[in-house]
Motif scaffolding. Structure first.
Motif, short mmCIF file in Angstrom:
data_model
loop_
_atom_site.label_atom_id
_atom_site.label_comp_id
_atom_site.label_asym_id
_atom_site.label_seq_id
_atom_site.Cartn_x
_atom_site.Cartn_y
_atom_site.Cartn_z
N ARG A 31 60.58 44.53 66.62
CA ARG A 31 61.57 43.74 67.36
C ARG A 31 62.74 44.63 67.78
NH1 ARG A 31 59.43 40.13 63.86
NH2 ARG A 31 60.96 40.41 62.19
N PHE A 32 63.16 45.54 66.89
CA PHE A 32 64.23 46.48 67.21
C PHE A 32 63.82 47.37 68.39
CE2 PHE A 32 66.15 50.70 66.63
CZ PHE A 32 67.49 50.37 66.71
N LEU A 33 62.60 47.89 68.38
CA LEU A 33 62.14 48.76 69.47
C LEU A 33 62.09 48.03 70.80
CD1 LEU A 33 59.32 50.78 67.68
CD2 LEU A 33 61.47 51.69 68.62
N GLU A 34 61.83 46.73 70.77
CA GLU A 34 61.83 45.95 72.01
C GLU A 34 63.23 45.86 72.63
OE1 GLU A 34 60.26 42.14 70.87
OE2 GLU A 34 58.51 42.55 72.10
N LEU A 35 64.25 45.90 71.77
CA LEU A 35 65.62 45.67 72.23
C LEU A 35 66.34 46.92 72.69
CD1 LEU A 35 66.75 43.18 69.43
CD2 LEU A 35 66.06 42.63 71.77
N ILE A 36 65.88 48.09 72.27
CA ILE A 36 66.62 49.31 72.58
C ILE A 36 66.09 49.96 73.86
CG2 ILE A 36 67.18 49.73 70.16
CD1 ILE A 36 65.07 52.02 70.24
N ASP A 37 66.92 50.79 74.45
CA ASP A 37 66.52 51.62 75.58
C ASP A 37 66.24 53.01 75.02
OD1 ASP A 37 66.28 53.23 77.82
OD2 ASP A 37 68.12 52.51 78.78
N TRP A 38 65.01 53.23 74.55
CA TRP A 38 64.69 54.47 73.86
C TRP A 38 64.83 55.70 74.75
CZ3 TRP A 38 60.55 56.99 75.90
CH2 TRP A 38 59.59 56.24 76.57
N ARG A 39 64.58 55.55 76.04
CA ARG A 39 64.75 56.70 76.95
C ARG A 39 66.22 57.14 76.99
NH1 ARG A 39 60.91 53.55 79.59
NH2 ARG A 39 58.98 54.64 80.08
N ASN A 40 67.12 56.19 77.05
CA ASN A 40 68.55 56.49 77.06
C ASN A 40 68.97 57.12 75.73
OD1 ASN A 40 71.16 56.49 78.25
ND2 ASN A 40 71.67 54.68 77.04
#
Length: 163
Positions: A31-40
């Motif tokens: 759920r955390f990974l869905e919410l973050i902008d990992w590229r940024n």
């Protein structure tokens, strides 16, 4: 399949069975990974250059169990075989790209959205495609002293057979 999915049930899919004690903490991380902008996050975070690729350590986040790191494997030919001692389980979440992950006696063709838990004392290595970006979740928290290079690739004690 286990009931581990991200909240939208579209992006992540569990590739192998995970022990039941991992279901709740892994679900929270997804759920955390869905919410973050990992590229940024990767763009703004200093990378550590390792034999496993460029590692962006996020550590503990929002009180979630374990730790998270993002890994860009596009700079390496392969990640060397290794395993993690008890009690550490490493969970691979493919964010982008493709490659091959060998876990114990099983070979996985990686693609976006796959989730592969690697249990303690199970040797594994990765061969990235042109691009491979992973979220690496360690449950419990990653401990560098638990990262053990495989002394012999055919050692049955660590569930790995290269032949």
């Amino acid at each position: 399949m286990c009931a581990i999915t991200a909240s939208n049930q579209k992006f992540f899919r569990l590739t192998t069975m995970a022990p039941s004690e991992l279901h709740e903490p892994l679900g929270k991380w997804l759920r955390f990974l869905e919410l973050i902008d990992w590229r940024n996050i990767m763009h703004k975070t200093k990378a550590l250059s390792t034999p496993n690729g460029l590692i962006y350590e996020l550590g503990k986040q929002l009180g979630l169990p374990g730790t998270l790191a993002l890994c860009d494997m596009s700079t390496i030919e392969y990640a060397p075989p290794h395993y993690h001692g008890e009690p550490e389980t490493e969970v691979y979440v493919v964010l982008e790209g493709s490659g091959t992950l060998v876990v114990g006696y099983t070979e996985y063709q990686l693609e976006k959205g796959m989730i592969i838990p690697v249990l303690p004392n199970t040797a594994h290595f990765t061969i990235p495609g042109e691009t491979l970006i992973l979220a690496l979740i360690s449950l419990p928290s990653f401990n560098l002293n638990n990262l053990i290079p495989t002394p012999e690739l055919s050692d049955p004690a660590i569930c790995f057979d290269y032949n």
